[in-house]
Design a protein around this motif. Structure first.
Motif, PDB file in Angstrom:
ATOM      1  N   VAL A  44      21.650  29.435  60.529  1.00 60.36           N
ATOM      2  CA  VAL A  44      20.413  28.778  60.966  1.00 60.36           C
ATOM      3  C   VAL A  44      19.465  28.527  59.796  1.00 60.36           C
ATOM      4  CG1 VAL A  44      20.493  29.616  63.344  1.00 60.36           C
ATOM      5  CG2 VAL A  44      19.286  30.954  61.608  1.00 60.36           C
ATOM      6  N   GLY A  45      19.663  29.209  58.657  1.00 61.98           N
ATOM      7  CA  GLY A  45      18.897  28.943  57.451  1.00 61.98           C
ATOM      8  C   GLY A  45      17.691  29.829  57.215  1.00 61.98           C
ATOM      9  N   TYR A  46      17.484  30.845  58.049  1.00 63.59           N
ATOM     10  CA  TYR A  46      16.340  31.734  57.861  1.00 63.59           C
ATOM     11  C   TYR A  46      16.604  33.089  58.498  1.00 63.59           C
ATOM     12  CZ  TYR A  46      15.270  30.313  62.644  1.00 63.59           C
ATOM     13  OH  TYR A  46      15.342  30.062  63.995  1.00 63.59           O
ATOM     14  N   ILE A  47      15.855  34.097  58.024  1.00 65.82           N
ATOM     15  CA  ILE A  47      15.848  35.428  58.625  1.00 65.82           C
ATOM     16  C   ILE A  47      14.419  35.665  59.083  1.00 65.82           C
ATOM     17  CG2 ILE A  47      16.143  37.903  58.241  1.00 65.82           C
ATOM     18  CD1 ILE A  47      17.994  37.163  55.878  1.00 65.82           C
ATOM     19  N   ASN A  48      14.223  35.805  60.373  1.00 66.23           N
ATOM     20  CA  ASN A  48      12.866  35.933  60.913  1.00 66.23           C
ATOM     21  C   ASN A  48      12.622  37.219  61.680  1.00 66.23           C
ATOM     22  OD1 ASN A  48      14.368  35.440  63.225  1.00 66.23           O
ATOM     23  ND2 ASN A  48      12.832  34.114  64.140  1.00 66.23           N
ATOM     24  N   ASN A  49      13.552  38.170  61.638  1.00 68.10           N
ATOM     25  CA  ASN A  49      13.414  39.338  62.507  1.00 68.10           C
ATOM     26  C   ASN A  49      13.470  40.669  61.779  1.00 68.10           C
ATOM     27  OD1 ASN A  49      16.079  39.287  61.817  1.00 68.10           O
ATOM     28  ND2 ASN A  49      16.871  39.473  63.890  1.00 68.10           N
ATOM     29  N   THR A  50      13.223  40.669  60.477  1.00 66.94           N
ATOM     30  CA  THR A  50      13.250  41.918  59.736  1.00 66.94           C
ATOM     31  C   THR A  50      12.431  41.787  58.454  1.00 66.94           C
ATOM     32  OG1 THR A  50      14.681  43.639  58.814  1.00 66.94           O
ATOM     33  CG2 THR A  50      15.375  41.359  58.464  1.00 66.94           C
ATOM     34  N   SER A  51      11.894  42.892  57.991  1.00 70.57           N
ATOM     35  CA  SER A  51      11.205  42.892  56.709  1.00 70.57           C
ATOM     36  C   SER A  51      12.238  42.693  55.603  1.00 70.57           C
ATOM     37  CB  SER A  51      10.451  44.203  56.507  1.00 70.57           C
ATOM     38  OG  SER A  51       9.424  44.325  57.468  1.00 70.57           O
ATOM     39  N   TYR A  52      11.783  42.241  54.461  1.00 69.67           N
ATOM     40  CA  TYR A  52      12.682  41.933  53.350  1.00 69.67           C
ATOM     41  C   TYR A  52      12.188  42.641  52.090  1.00 69.67           C
ATOM     42  CZ  TYR A  52      15.095  39.264  49.735  1.00 69.67           C
ATOM     43  OH  TYR A  52      15.855  38.911  48.662  1.00 69.67           O
ATOM     44  N   GLN A  68      11.517  36.623  71.244  1.00 67.58           N
ATOM     45  CA  GLN A  68      12.519  36.203  70.261  1.00 67.58           C
ATOM     46  C   GLN A  68      11.943  35.300  69.165  1.00 67.58           C
ATOM     47  OE1 GLN A  68      16.182  36.900  70.583  1.00 67.58           O
ATOM     48  NE2 GLN A  68      15.297  38.532  71.783  1.00 67.58           N
ATOM     49  N   TYR A  69      10.787  35.696  68.593  1.00 66.23           N
ATOM     50  CA  TYR A  69      10.203  34.925  67.505  1.00 66.23           C
ATOM     51  C   TYR A  69       9.404  35.834  66.580  1.00 66.23           C
ATOM     52  CZ  TYR A  69       5.872  35.234  70.192  1.00 66.23           C
ATOM     53  OH  TYR A  69       4.781  35.699  70.879  1.00 66.23           O
ATOM     54  N   MET A  70       9.186  35.360  65.340  1.00 63.59           N
ATOM     55  CA  MET A  70       8.359  36.074  64.384  1.00 63.59           C
ATOM     56  C   MET A  70       6.910  35.769  64.723  1.00 63.59           C
ATOM     57  SD  MET A  70       8.074  35.683  60.243  1.00 63.59           S
ATOM     58  CE  MET A  70       7.116  34.178  60.282  1.00 63.59           C
ATOM     59  N   SER A  71       6.114  36.796  64.951  1.00 67.10           N
ATOM     60  CA  SER A  71       4.718  36.566  65.318  1.00 67.10           C
ATOM     61  C   SER A  71       3.770  36.733  64.144  1.00 67.10           C
ATOM     62  CB  SER A  71       4.314  37.486  66.471  1.00 67.10           C
ATOM     63  OG  SER A  71       4.500  38.835  66.118  1.00 67.10           O
ATOM     64  N   ALA A  72       4.207  37.375  63.070  1.00 69.81           N
ATOM     65  CA  ALA A  72       3.366  37.518  61.879  1.00 69.81           C
ATOM     66  C   ALA A  72       4.220  38.039  60.739  1.00 69.81           C
ATOM     67  CB  ALA A  72       2.205  38.470  62.134  1.00 69.81           C
ATOM     68  N   GLY A  73       3.732  37.861  59.532  1.00 60.41           N
ATOM     69  CA  GLY A  73       4.418  38.380  58.367  1.00 60.41           C
ATOM     70  C   GLY A  73       5.221  37.316  57.654  1.00 60.41           C
ATOM     71  N   PHE A  74       6.373  37.742  57.121  1.00 64.51           N
ATOM     72  CA  PHE A  74       7.190  36.869  56.286  1.00 64.51           C
ATOM     73  C   PHE A  74       8.596  36.715  56.839  1.00 64.51           C
ATOM     74  CE2 PHE A  74       3.930  38.518  53.539  1.00 64.51           C
ATOM     75  CZ  PHE A  74       3.602  37.448  52.725  1.00 64.51           C
ATOM     76  N   ALA A  75       9.123  35.507  56.728  1.00 65.90           N
ATOM     77  CA  ALA A  75      10.528  35.221  56.987  1.00 65.90           C
ATOM     78  C   ALA A  75      11.091  34.664  55.687  1.00 65.90           C
ATOM     79  CB  ALA A  75      10.683  34.200  58.101  1.00 65.90           C
ATOM     80  N   VAL A  76      12.367  34.881  55.433  1.00 60.82           N
ATOM     81  CA  VAL A  76      13.023  34.284  54.274  1.00 60.82           C
ATOM     82  C   VAL A  76      13.787  33.072  54.776  1.00 60.82           C
ATOM     83  CG1 VAL A  76      14.657  34.631  52.388  1.00 60.82           C
ATOM     84  CG2 VAL A  76      13.213  36.520  53.143  1.00 60.82           C
ATOM     85  N   SER A  77      13.634  31.947  54.090  1.00 56.53           N
ATOM     86  CA  SER A  77      14.194  30.687  54.560  1.00 56.53           C
ATOM     87  C   SER A  77      14.729  29.852  53.406  1.00 56.53           C
ATOM     88  CB  SER A  77      13.099  29.896  55.295  1.00 56.53           C
ATOM     89  OG  SER A  77      13.576  28.637  55.711  1.00 56.53           O
ATOM     90  N   LYS A  78      15.525  28.850  53.750  1.00 51.53           N
ATOM     91  CA  LYS A  78      15.971  27.833  52.799  1.00 51.53           C
ATOM     92  C   LYS A  78      15.794  26.436  53.391  1.00 51.53           C
ATOM     93  CE  LYS A  78      20.833  27.992  54.194  1.00 51.53           C
ATOM     94  NZ  LYS A  78      22.200  28.234  53.732  1.00 51.53           N
TER      95      LYS A  78
END
Length: 149
Positions: A44-52, A68-78
């Motif tokens: 899917v091109g991103y990680i939205n459910n865990t800290s990195y 089932q969504y990121m409500s705040a913070g950071f996601a890693v994406s491309k």
């Protein structure tokens, strides 16, 4: 208008290739650069459910399991879809990728309504405990969601 201004700030995508150094520049070079390139992203091109965490720097993530969504913070994406408007494209940067030609980047979402028990929003990054650093630079780009809104 205030709501749209806030939206621009909240949904900004950060090409967070940043560097930091130790508090005093007297000793050996202890700089750290986080590029997010070591993140292995799913199809899917991103990680939205865990800290990195990379290079000892942790980027938090607040994930709403029920919704089932990121409500705040950071996601890693491309993702760098510059055409699709709306929240379904919230993990895309309005650019060609990350800073300095990197493929991956961090997307930051600050939800004003979401605060932890100390009254601070849960969008932050942190160095290891007891480590004090000076920020040398942070490279930031707008997110497609915010740009097209």
């Amino acid at each position: 208008m205030k709501k749209f201004k806030l939206l621009w700030l909240l949904a900004a995508a950060c090409s967070l290739t940043f560097a930091s150094c130790n508090k005093d520049n007297d000793g050996p070079d202890t700089s750290t650069t986080v590029t997010f390139e070591s993140a292995v992203l799913p199809d899917v091109g991103y990680i939205n459910n865990t800290s990195y965490t990379e290079q000892g720097v942790t980027f938090n993530n607040v994930y709403d399991v029920q919704g089932q969504y990121m409500s705040a913070g950071f996601a890693v994406s491309k993702l760098h879809d510059k055409v699709t408007a709306g929240y379904t494209n919230m993990y895309s940067v309005y650019g060609d990728g990350g800073a300095a030609g990197s493929v991956n980047f961090a997307v930051c979402y600050f939800a004003e309504y979401l605060t932890n028990t100390s009254g601070v929003n849960d969008a932050y990054f942190a160095f290891g405990a007891g480590i004090e650093r000076k920020m040398l630079n942070v490279m930031v780009n707008n997110g497609t969601y915010a740009y097209l809104a």
